[in-house]
Scaffold this active site. Structure first.
Site, PDB file in Angstrom:
ATOM      1  N   ASP A  17      42.665 -12.951  44.473  1.00  0.00           N
ATOM      2  CA  ASP A  17      41.335 -12.472  44.873  1.00  0.00           C
ATOM      3  C   ASP A  17      41.215 -12.679  46.375  1.00  0.00           C
ATOM      4  O   ASP A  17      42.003 -13.421  46.979  1.00  0.00           O
ATOM      5  CB  ASP A  17      40.258 -13.285  44.138  1.00  0.00           C
ATOM      6  CG  ASP A  17      38.845 -12.877  44.547  1.00  0.00           C
ATOM      7  OD1 ASP A  17      38.599 -11.686  44.777  1.00  0.00           O
ATOM      8  OD2 ASP A  17      37.973 -13.760  44.652  1.00  0.00           O
ATOM      9  N   SER A  18      40.223 -12.041  46.970  1.00  0.00           N
ATOM     10  CA  SER A  18      39.951 -12.268  48.387  1.00  0.00           C
ATOM     11  C   SER A  18      39.564 -13.718  48.638  1.00  0.00           C
ATOM     12  O   SER A  18      39.702 -14.206  49.752  1.00  0.00           O
ATOM     13  CB  SER A  18      38.821 -11.349  48.838  1.00  0.00           C
ATOM     14  OG  SER A  18      37.688 -11.551  48.012  1.00  0.00           O
ATOM     15  N   TYR A  49      36.622  -9.348  51.725  1.00  0.00           N
ATOM     16  CA  TYR A  49      37.269  -8.043  51.834  1.00  0.00           C
ATOM     17  C   TYR A  49      36.201  -6.917  51.744  1.00  0.00           C
ATOM     18  O   TYR A  49      36.482  -5.782  52.107  1.00  0.00           O
ATOM     19  CB  TYR A  49      38.246  -7.819  50.672  1.00  0.00           C
ATOM     20  CG  TYR A  49      39.573  -8.575  50.713  1.00  0.00           C
ATOM     21  CD1 TYR A  49      39.844  -9.566  51.655  1.00  0.00           C
ATOM     22  CD2 TYR A  49      40.559  -8.274  49.774  1.00  0.00           C
ATOM     23  CE1 TYR A  49      41.072 -10.237  51.650  1.00  0.00           C
ATOM     24  CE2 TYR A  49      41.787  -8.941  49.768  1.00  0.00           C
ATOM     25  CZ  TYR A  49      42.038  -9.914  50.706  1.00  0.00           C
ATOM     26  OH  TYR A  49      43.255 -10.565  50.692  1.00  0.00           O
ATOM     27  N   GLY A  50      35.038  -7.279  51.201  1.00  0.00           N
ATOM     28  CA  GLY A  50      34.053  -6.271  50.777  1.00  0.00           C
ATOM     29  C   GLY A  50      33.492  -5.381  51.864  1.00  0.00           C
ATOM     30  O   GLY A  50      32.905  -4.348  51.564  1.00  0.00           O
ATOM     31  N   CYS A  80      39.928  -8.983  41.905  1.00  0.00           N
ATOM     32  CA  CYS A  80      39.015  -8.677  43.010  1.00  0.00           C
ATOM     33  C   CYS A  80      38.671  -7.202  42.878  1.00  0.00           C
ATOM     34  O   CYS A  80      39.572  -6.359  42.839  1.00  0.00           O
ATOM     35  CB  CYS A  80      39.718  -8.952  44.339  1.00  0.00           C
ATOM     36  SG  CYS A  80      38.783  -8.448  45.798  1.00  0.00           S
ATOM     37  N   ASN A  81      37.392  -6.912  42.764  1.00  0.00           N
ATOM     38  CA  ASN A  81      37.001  -5.509  42.606  1.00  0.00           C
ATOM     39  C   ASN A  81      37.317  -4.698  43.845  1.00  0.00           C
ATOM     40  O   ASN A  81      37.737  -3.547  43.757  1.00  0.00           O
ATOM     41  CB  ASN A  81      35.503  -5.418  42.299  1.00  0.00           C
ATOM     42  CG  ASN A  81      35.203  -5.750  40.867  1.00  0.00           C
ATOM     43  OD1 ASN A  81      35.067  -4.869  40.033  1.00  0.00           O
ATOM     44  ND2 ASN A  81      35.117  -7.033  40.553  1.00  0.00           N
ATOM     45  N   THR A  82      37.115  -5.299  45.023  1.00  0.00           N
ATOM     46  CA  THR A  82      37.347  -4.558  46.265  1.00  0.00           C
ATOM     47  C   THR A  82      38.829  -4.190  46.378  1.00  0.00           C
ATOM     48  O   THR A  82      39.183  -3.049  46.679  1.00  0.00           O
ATOM     49  CB  THR A  82      36.886  -5.394  47.473  1.00  0.00           C
ATOM     50  OG1 THR A  82      35.515  -5.766  47.273  1.00  0.00           O
ATOM     51  CG2 THR A  82      37.018  -4.623  48.762  1.00  0.00           C
ATOM     52  N   GLU A 159      27.910 -17.860  47.030  1.00  0.00           N
ATOM     53  CA  GLU A 159      28.763 -18.851  47.700  1.00  0.00           C
ATOM     54  C   GLU A 159      27.928 -20.034  48.190  1.00  0.00           C
ATOM     55  O   GLU A 159      28.426 -21.150  48.310  1.00  0.00           O
ATOM     56  CB  GLU A 159      29.521 -18.192  48.849  1.00  0.00           C
ATOM     57  CG  GLU A 159      30.470 -17.130  48.309  1.00  0.00           C
ATOM     58  CD  GLU A 159      31.605 -16.774  49.231  1.00  0.00           C
ATOM     59  OE1 GLU A 159      31.529 -17.081  50.427  1.00  0.00           O
ATOM     60  OE2 GLU A 159      32.577 -16.169  48.736  1.00  0.00           O
ATOM     61  N   CYS A 191      31.977  -6.964  40.764  1.00  0.00           N
ATOM     62  CA  CYS A 191      32.429  -7.890  41.810  1.00  0.00           C
ATOM     63  C   CYS A 191      32.752  -9.192  41.104  1.00  0.00           C
ATOM     64  O   CYS A 191      31.986  -9.622  40.228  1.00  0.00           O
ATOM     65  CB  CYS A 191      31.310  -8.092  42.832  1.00  0.00           C
ATOM     66  SG  CYS A 191      31.665  -9.394  44.036  1.00  0.00           S
ATOM     67  N   THR A 192      33.863  -9.804  41.479  1.00  0.00           N
ATOM     68  CA  THR A 192      34.283 -10.989  40.724  1.00  0.00           C
ATOM     69  C   THR A 192      33.338 -12.183  40.913  1.00  0.00           C
ATOM     70  O   THR A 192      33.385 -13.116  40.126  1.00  0.00           O
ATOM     71  CB  THR A 192      35.726 -11.385  41.083  1.00  0.00           C
ATOM     72  OG1 THR A 192      35.952 -11.155  42.460  1.00  0.00           O
ATOM     73  CG2 THR A 192      36.709 -10.599  40.272  1.00  0.00           C
ATOM     74  N   HIS A 193      32.488 -12.140  41.923  1.00  0.00           N
ATOM     75  CA  HIS A 193      31.494 -13.213  42.059  1.00  0.00           C
ATOM     76  C   HIS A 193      30.351 -13.077  41.038  1.00  0.00           C
ATOM     77  O   HIS A 193      29.736 -14.065  40.672  1.00  0.00           O
ATOM     78  CB  HIS A 193      30.837 -13.161  43.441  1.00  0.00           C
ATOM     79  CG  HIS A 193      31.627 -13.744  44.562  1.00  0.00           C
ATOM     80  ND1 HIS A 193      32.880 -13.319  44.888  1.00  0.00           N
ATOM     81  CD2 HIS A 193      31.311 -14.720  45.456  1.00  0.00           C
ATOM     82  CE1 HIS A 193      33.315 -13.996  45.946  1.00  0.00           C
ATOM     83  NE2 HIS A 193      32.383 -14.851  46.305  1.00  0.00           N
TER      84      HIS A 193
HETATM   85  N1  DGL Z   1      36.174 -10.605  45.466  1.00  0.00           N
HETATM   86  C1  DGL Z   1      35.367  -9.549  46.033  1.00  0.00           C
HETATM   87  C2  DGL Z   1      35.129  -8.480  44.961  1.00  0.00           C
HETATM   88  O1  DGL Z   1      35.295  -8.705  43.774  1.00  0.00           O
HETATM   89  C3  DGL Z   1      34.041 -10.064  46.549  1.00  0.00           C
HETATM   90  C4  DGL Z   1      34.180 -10.892  47.816  1.00  0.00           C
HETATM   91  C5  DGL Z   1      34.691 -10.102  49.005  1.00  0.00           C
HETATM   92  O2  DGL Z   1      33.926  -9.290  49.570  1.00  0.00           O
HETATM   93  O3  DGL Z   1      35.834 -10.292  49.360  1.00  0.00           O
HETATM   94  O4  DGL Z   1      34.794  -7.385  45.304  1.00  0.00           O
END
Ligand code: DGL
Length: 272
Positions: A17-18, A49-50, A80-82, A159, A191-193
């Site tokens: 993940d990011s 990464y978003g 990570c969705n992004t 976060e 988004c994984t968060h």
């Molecule tokens: N992990 C990213 C996602 O799932 C969210 C955090 C980021 O912006 O890197 O999109």
């Protein structure tokens, strides 16, 4: 799992993940596949990464995936969705192992849940601007209506540990109000968060809106893949979890650990 699994089956599943949000996928994988070892790599030196371009997210994703191959990963999970939205095809064509992202599993679950064929999707700006969810949803059902919205303030709130807070509730409603007015009946937490906000979102949206959690559905897709490819670790194998980050851990690791009740052990730091 696999009775005649090859010896290589005890190699770890590589997950990246990011940052630390991908631990929501790890938590789902641990619950579903206790025999599997997992090597998790969070690119905390370069998170988020978003808001970054496709070229940058692709470059970062290829670098991180190469580090997972260096850990002998038998398959790679893009938690990570992004990165899934912007880099999955590049990873699939480049890596010598199978790659699972979060978008298609989430889209499948949303199509299975919706009754009105009107689905909402929330995620980072990069994920939403990529149109990856719309494409996946429309491939599965060309008739589906999709209302997507970037929610860039949610990642920093999570976060910060503001999981249950009136300010977070207010911001969630600012973002989601228009999706409700638009008539969605299903919402993809893209988004994984966001699984960490699942209770707050469910409370605010009420029972009529079905929530789709990309973490749980990605874990189910990995389980299917291991079965299909005969890559599952043997029954009785005690799966280990190793967590590494590209920058030393910050306070969010504690938030995620507590929210997910995940024993991450000692966190390693890997230089890029
Ligand atoms: N992990 C990213 C996602 O799932 C969210 C955090 C980021 O912006 O890197 O999109």
């Amino acid at each position: 799992m696999a009775e005649n699994a090859p010896a290589s089956a005890t190699r770890p599943i590589g997950v990246f993940d990011s940052g630390i949000g991908g631990l929501t996928v790890v938590s789902a994988l641990r619950g579903l596949l206790p025999n599997e070892s997992i090597f998790y790599l969070g690119d905390t030196a370069r998170v988020p990464y978003g808001g970054k371009s496709a070229a940058t997210v692709q470059r970062y994703s290829l670098e991180i995936a190469a580090m997972l191959l260096g850990e002998n990963a038998k398959t790679v999970v893009v938690a990570c969705n992004t990165a899934s939205a912007l880099a999955l095809p590049r990873l699939e064509e480049t890596l010598p192992v199978t790659v699972t992202g979060v978008i298609l599993p989430g889209a499948r679950a949303a199509i299975a849940k919706t009754r009105s064929a009107h689905i909402g999707v929330i995620g980072t700006r990069a994920t939403i601007d990529s149109g990856a969810y719309e494409r996946a949803l429309r491939t599965l059902n060309p008739e589906v209506r999709v209302t997507a919205r970037a929610c860039p303030l949610l990642v920093p709130l999570i976060e910060e540990g503001w999981i249950e807070s009136p300010i977070t509730d207010e911001i969630i409603m600012q973002y989601l109000g228009p999706l409700l007015t638009d008539g969605i009946d299903t919402l993809v937490l893209g988004c994984t968060h966001y699984p960490l906000l699942r209770n707050a979102i469910a409370r605010l949206l009420g029972e009529k809106i079905a929530l789709v959690d990309s973490a749980q559905n990605c874990a189910l897709a990995v389980k299917d893949l291991l079965l299909r490819e005969n890559l599952g670790a043997p029954e009785g194998n005690a799966g280990k979890l190793q967590v590494a980050l590209t920058d030393p851990p910050d306070a969010f690791l504690r938030v995620a650990r507590e929210a997910l009740q995940l024993d991450v052990g000692e966190v390693q730091v890997r230089a890029l």
